[in-house]
Design a protein around this motif. Structure first.
Motif, PDB file in Angstrom:
ATOM      1  N   PRO A  98       3.794   4.694  59.759  1.00  0.00           N
ATOM      2  CA  PRO A  98       4.552   5.211  58.411  1.00  0.00           C
ATOM      3  C   PRO A  98       6.066   5.162  58.496  1.00  0.00           C
ATOM      4  CG  PRO A  98       2.914   6.815  59.248  1.00  0.00           C
ATOM      5  CD  PRO A  98       2.746   5.816  60.394  1.00  0.00           C
ATOM      6  N   VAL A  99       6.682   5.719  59.448  1.00  0.00           N
ATOM      7  CA  VAL A  99       8.149   5.429  59.624  1.00  0.00           C
ATOM      8  C   VAL A  99       8.622   4.236  59.611  1.00  0.00           C
ATOM      9  CG1 VAL A  99      10.289   6.213  60.883  1.00  0.00           C
ATOM     10  CG2 VAL A  99       8.192   8.020  60.763  1.00  0.00           C
TER      11      VAL A  99
ATOM     12  N   GLU B 183       8.620   2.967  55.946  1.00  0.00           N
ATOM     13  CA  GLU B 183       9.622   3.752  55.260  1.00  0.00           C
ATOM     14  C   GLU B 183      10.864   2.999  55.296  1.00  0.00           C
ATOM     15  OE1 GLU B 183       8.812   5.402  52.841  1.00  0.00           O
ATOM     16  OE2 GLU B 183       6.721   6.018  53.282  1.00  0.00           O
ATOM     17  N   VAL B 184      11.165   2.904  56.768  1.00  0.00           N
ATOM     18  CA  VAL B 184      12.421   2.245  57.108  1.00  0.00           C
ATOM     19  C   VAL B 184      12.503   0.961  56.800  1.00  0.00           C
ATOM     20  CG1 VAL B 184      14.016   1.675  59.055  1.00  0.00           C
ATOM     21  CG2 VAL B 184      12.786   3.972  59.196  1.00  0.00           C
TER      22      VAL B 184
ATOM     23  N   LEU C  75       7.348  14.854  60.000  1.00  0.00           N
ATOM     24  CA  LEU C  75       8.639  14.041  59.998  1.00  0.00           C
ATOM     25  C   LEU C  75       8.436  12.721  58.990  1.00  0.00           C
ATOM     26  CD1 LEU C  75      11.232  13.905  61.739  1.00  0.00           C
ATOM     27  CD2 LEU C  75       9.914  11.842  62.312  1.00  0.00           C
ATOM     28  N   TRP C  76       7.055  12.334  59.228  1.00  0.00           N
ATOM     29  CA  TRP C  76       6.630  11.216  58.067  1.00  0.00           C
ATOM     30  C   TRP C  76       7.082  11.497  56.843  1.00  0.00           C
ATOM     31  CZ3 TRP C  76       1.059  10.317  59.718  1.00  0.00           C
ATOM     32  CH2 TRP C  76       0.909   9.947  61.231  1.00  0.00           C
TER      33      TRP C  76
ATOM     34  N   PHE D 217      10.800  11.096  56.106  1.00  0.00           N
ATOM     35  CA  PHE D 217      11.129   9.914  55.854  1.00  0.00           C
ATOM     36  C   PHE D 217      10.528   9.254  54.637  1.00  0.00           C
ATOM     37  CE2 PHE D 217      12.403   9.916  60.232  1.00  0.00           C
ATOM     38  CZ  PHE D 217      13.198   8.635  60.492  1.00  0.00           C
ATOM     39  N   ALA D 218       9.472   9.494  54.248  1.00  0.00           N
ATOM     40  CA  ALA D 218       8.723   9.028  52.922  1.00  0.00           C
ATOM     41  C   ALA D 218       9.445   9.786  51.952  1.00  0.00           C
ATOM     42  CB  ALA D 218       7.185   9.669  52.846  1.00  0.00           C
TER      43      ALA D 218
END
Lengths: 379, 409
Positions: A100-101, A104-105, B113-114, B117-118
């Protein structure tokens, strides 16, 4: 108008079909430095102007991929190298949980760099001093007209020829657009004092804000009412009690935790006879003894037990510890004095634990033998 | 409304989250309900502007700008809640992985934490998308500005846009790329929000249906909100020729579809609870429908599943009054959906001895009202200063706006 330079000759057209036709003819006539202005993107205009497809996608691809690589590498570094923390018994590098991260990045960096690349690198924006700005021509193409501009730097450019060329294509209006050479300064604006001042102010504001955030804001204690509540602090005055002291004596007979009752209270002879120092003369014990001695004993007895008080007469000076009397005392007798007090000396049983008292006794012995060394000590 | 929110927030910051109704076992209350609700509202904007752009739905142009703005403001409202629900919002900086003196790093494997960011990525990309769409319009406003101060402001925001076709060419490409990014992003954001629940082991949360179910619900509530706001806007600014009844009807169709999806998800949750043979799971769903929060559950079902069925009738679908009321009810229902999910699962989980009951405090409600206040304030500022309808896009799709020759179009 004399000191102004000709930028271009521009024509306005009324319909999309006309402008497409006009730009095709312009390409055919061999003009290179021309541009079409329209209030919205026209389909087919890129072909009509003979433009190559936009390469913007490559910027997106490069920065998207590097964003993804950076995110993954960063998470790997954090979770595996810098701060390895096992969570739920899972491996340190958990690819599925990193997806997921990473995603997104990737999106974030690709989107930001695409737009930044387009606006600031390819278009060289912000640029509010272009010759076309603030002209009637610009005002009309931003509303509902379609404009074609042939720049004067084109090799084939000739003002009259271009004017008639545009008219022949059906332009409803033709403008000659001039600009003031003074306006378009090409010198480096970075060294402009105003700009430098702006930079300094910005730097100050940014660093101040960062300092505040990182050093103050993130270290603010959350809710410290436990500290600031209404209560009697140690050593503070309290009108509630008759003696005015905030600190209270324990209730009679109260025994503090870890307290061992002293059975020779008021019996120095028995203490001297029956108490045996079982603490060995080791370096660690002597260090403890020295520390406690210097804290609790030295103010009155002096750093070396010579009875040279550091209190400068505010308190009666005790006799020296190097007297014949004290030297011949048994360890138990000294222990008893520390524990129970003697004359003006109060009991230190509350402050110094039993072990530490014996350590102090050992230290006093060392001090004594240092001042009055015996034959046997010299070995 | 904003004032009520500010006061409630001040109370929260001074007295801590103890001012709220949350306690054991319901540690997530209005804060998370509102967060999910607002993020969901935001989704319609991106859906309209990005997905419909990619699908070449030309009718979107009239409403896209407004919907995008709504996205940004809704995400701002949403972002408020996770920040304040930490109780110490001035410490939220630790959510970002930066090299700090504690040499402490965030846990990249945590769904929370996702979320950071999301949501932040979603907000940033939505903002960029919105701003890129606005640049040509700002340039038009700059050229039509009547006062000097307006001209300066619009000049700054338009960055010197010249409507040049050499720029339009890249601009269109950038817009396409951004739309391409926003599309998976909008699906990912609510998916990740649903991970907050689905990755846990609380009965009623730990299901794989959550991501699609959440996304459908988000689109559902978002469209209801956009539709409501647009009805007001077209009424106030007399934009009936740009935001037509057809637009609204199409949105109602989307709402009908997503409403059915949500209804399917409700039914499927019950089916899976039964099919799994898991006694706790079965109990949780019976508890939802018949337990102490049954009223919330049935508000949710009737508003989200039953009421949108009126949209099967064309007459009702095209009636402003009816669709406005249904839109409001859908949002009420969707808010209660999040309430039901968050609160019922937490209030009665595995151990009956640790069951509890959640009652929101007045400050919870105050902050919720305040978030609406923030939303409407931002929306009104937007309406006042920025073109509500994308000028360049609408110009490009009116009849006769595109060249007809060559059969290229």
């Amino acid at each position: 108008m004399n000191n102004k330079t000709l930028y271009s000759v521009s024509g306005l057209f009324n319909t999309p079909n006309e402008i497409i036709h006009a730009s095709e003819e312009t390409v055919n006539a061999g003009y290179k430095k021309f541009d079409v202005h329209s209030p919205y993107p026209l389909h087919g205009m890129n072909q009509a102007m003979n433009l190559k497809p936009s390469k913007l996608g490559f910027i997106t691809l490069i920065f998207g991929l590097s964003g993804a690589a950076f995110a993954l590498a960063f998470m790997w570094w954090v979770n595996v190298i810098e701060y390895p923390l096992v969570i739920g018994g899972k491996p340190l590098f958990q690819l599925p949980a990193f997806i997921p991260v990473t995603f997104e990045v990737t999106v974030l960096s690709a989107a930001i760099f695409t737009v930044v690349g387009m606006l600031f690198v390819m278009f060289k924006f912000p640029n509010n001093s272009h010759p076309l700005h603030d002209t009637d021509y610009m005002k009309k193409v931003s509303a509902d007209k379609y404009g074609l501009t042939i720049q004067s730097i084109d090799l084939q450019f000739d003002e009259n020829k271009v004017t008639s060329f545009l008219k022949s294509l059906g332009a409803s209006e033709v403008f000659s657009i001039h600009y003031d050479g003074e306006e378009l300064r090409t010198d480096n604006k970075i060294f402009n004092p105003k700009f430098i001042l702006f930079l300094i102010v910005t730097a100050a504001v940014v660093s101040g804000a960062t300092y505040f955030t990182l050093n103050k804001l993130l270290f603010m204690s959350p809710f410290n009412w436990m500290v600031e509540q209404d209560r009697v602090n140690p050593q503070s005055k309290n009108e509630f009690f008759a003696d005015g002291f905030g600190m209270r004596e324990p209730v009679e007979g109260a025994i503090s935790r870890g307290f061992t009752p002293y059975k020779f209270k008021g019996q120095p002879e028995n203490a001297a006879r029956y108490l045996i120092n079982s603490l060995p003369m080791t370096e660690i014990n002597l260090k403890i003894g020295k520390e406690k001695f210097e804290i609790f004993c030295s103010p009155c007895h002096g750093n070396f037990g010579k009875g040279d008080s550091r209190l400068k007469g505010q308190f009666p000076n005790p006799p020296t510890l190097h007297s014949e009397k004290v030297r011949t005392w048994s360890d138990g007798a000294i222990f008893h004095v520390i524990t129970d007090g003697q004359n003006v000396m109060p009991s230190h049983a509350q402050q110094i634990s039993i072990e530490e008292r014996w350590a102090v006794v050992n230290y006093i012995r060392v001090l004594q033998s240092a001042v009055n060394a015996k034959e046997s000590d010299l070995k | 409304m904003l004032l009520v929110g500010i006061i409630s927030l001040a109370v929260t910051f001074i007295f801590g989250v103890g001012a709220w109704g949350v306690n054991q076992p319901v540690g997530w209350g209005f804060d998370i309900v509102n967060f999910v609700f607002w993020v969901g509202i935001g989704h319609a904007g991106t859906l309209i502007s990005a997905i419909l752009f990619l699908l070449r739905q030309r009718w979107r142009t009239g409403i896209a700008r407004f919907a995008e703005a709504m996205t940004i403001f809704a995400v701002m409202c949403a972002g408020l809640f996770p920040l304040i629900h930490t109780g110490r919002p001035w410490l939220d900086g630790y959510l970002m992985p930066y090299p700090n003196q504690h040499s402490l790093w965030v846990n990249f494997t945590s769904p929370l934490l996702w979320d950071v960011f999301a949501v932040s990525t979603y907000f940033t990309v939505s903002l960029i998308f919105w701003y890129v769409g606005l640049i040509p319009d700002f340039a038009t406003l700059r050229d039509r500005a009547t006062s000097k101060i307006k001209k300066i402001i619009y000049s700054i925001f338009s960055l010197g846009w010249r409507h040049s076709n050499r720029h339009w060419q890249h601009y269109e490409m950038a817009y396409l790329i951004l739309a391409g990014f926003a599309t998976p992003l909008v699906l990912s954001v609510h998916t990740i929000v649903s991970f907050d629940f689905a990755v846990s082991v609380i009965p009623g949360w730990h299901t794989t249906i959550f991501p699609p179910y959440f996304v459908a619900g988000a689109v559902f509530s978002g469209f209801a909100m956009v539709q409501n706001m647009l009805i007001l806007i077209r009424k106030i600014f007399n934009l009936k020729h740009i935001i037509t009844l057809d637009h609204l009807e199409k949105m109602n169709k989307v709402m009908l579809t997503t409403g059915l999806m949500v209804g399917y998800a409700y039914a499927m949750e019950f089916f899976i609870a039964w099919y799994s043979g898991n006694a706790t799971e079965q109990f949780v769903f019976l508890n939802r429908a018949l337990g102490p929060y049954a009223w919330a559950y049935w508000i949710m079902v009737s508003c989200n599943v039953l009421i949108p069925q009126f949209f099967w009738f064309k007459k009702l679908r095209r009636s402003i009054v009816v669709m406005f009321i249904i839109g409001v009810l859908v949002n009420v229902g969707m808010w209660f959906e999040r309430f039901v999910i968050v609160v019922t699962s937490l209030s009665r989980d595995y151990l009956p001895s640790s069951w509890g009951h959640y009652i929101p405090s007045i400050f919870d409600i105050g902050i919720f009202i305040g978030s609406f206040g923030l939303f409407f304030t931002l929306l009104l500022l937007f309406i006042k200063t920025v073109p509500v309808v994308s000028l360049s896009e609408v110009k490009a799709v009116i009849d006769g706006a595109q060249p007809t020759h060559g059969g290229r179009h």
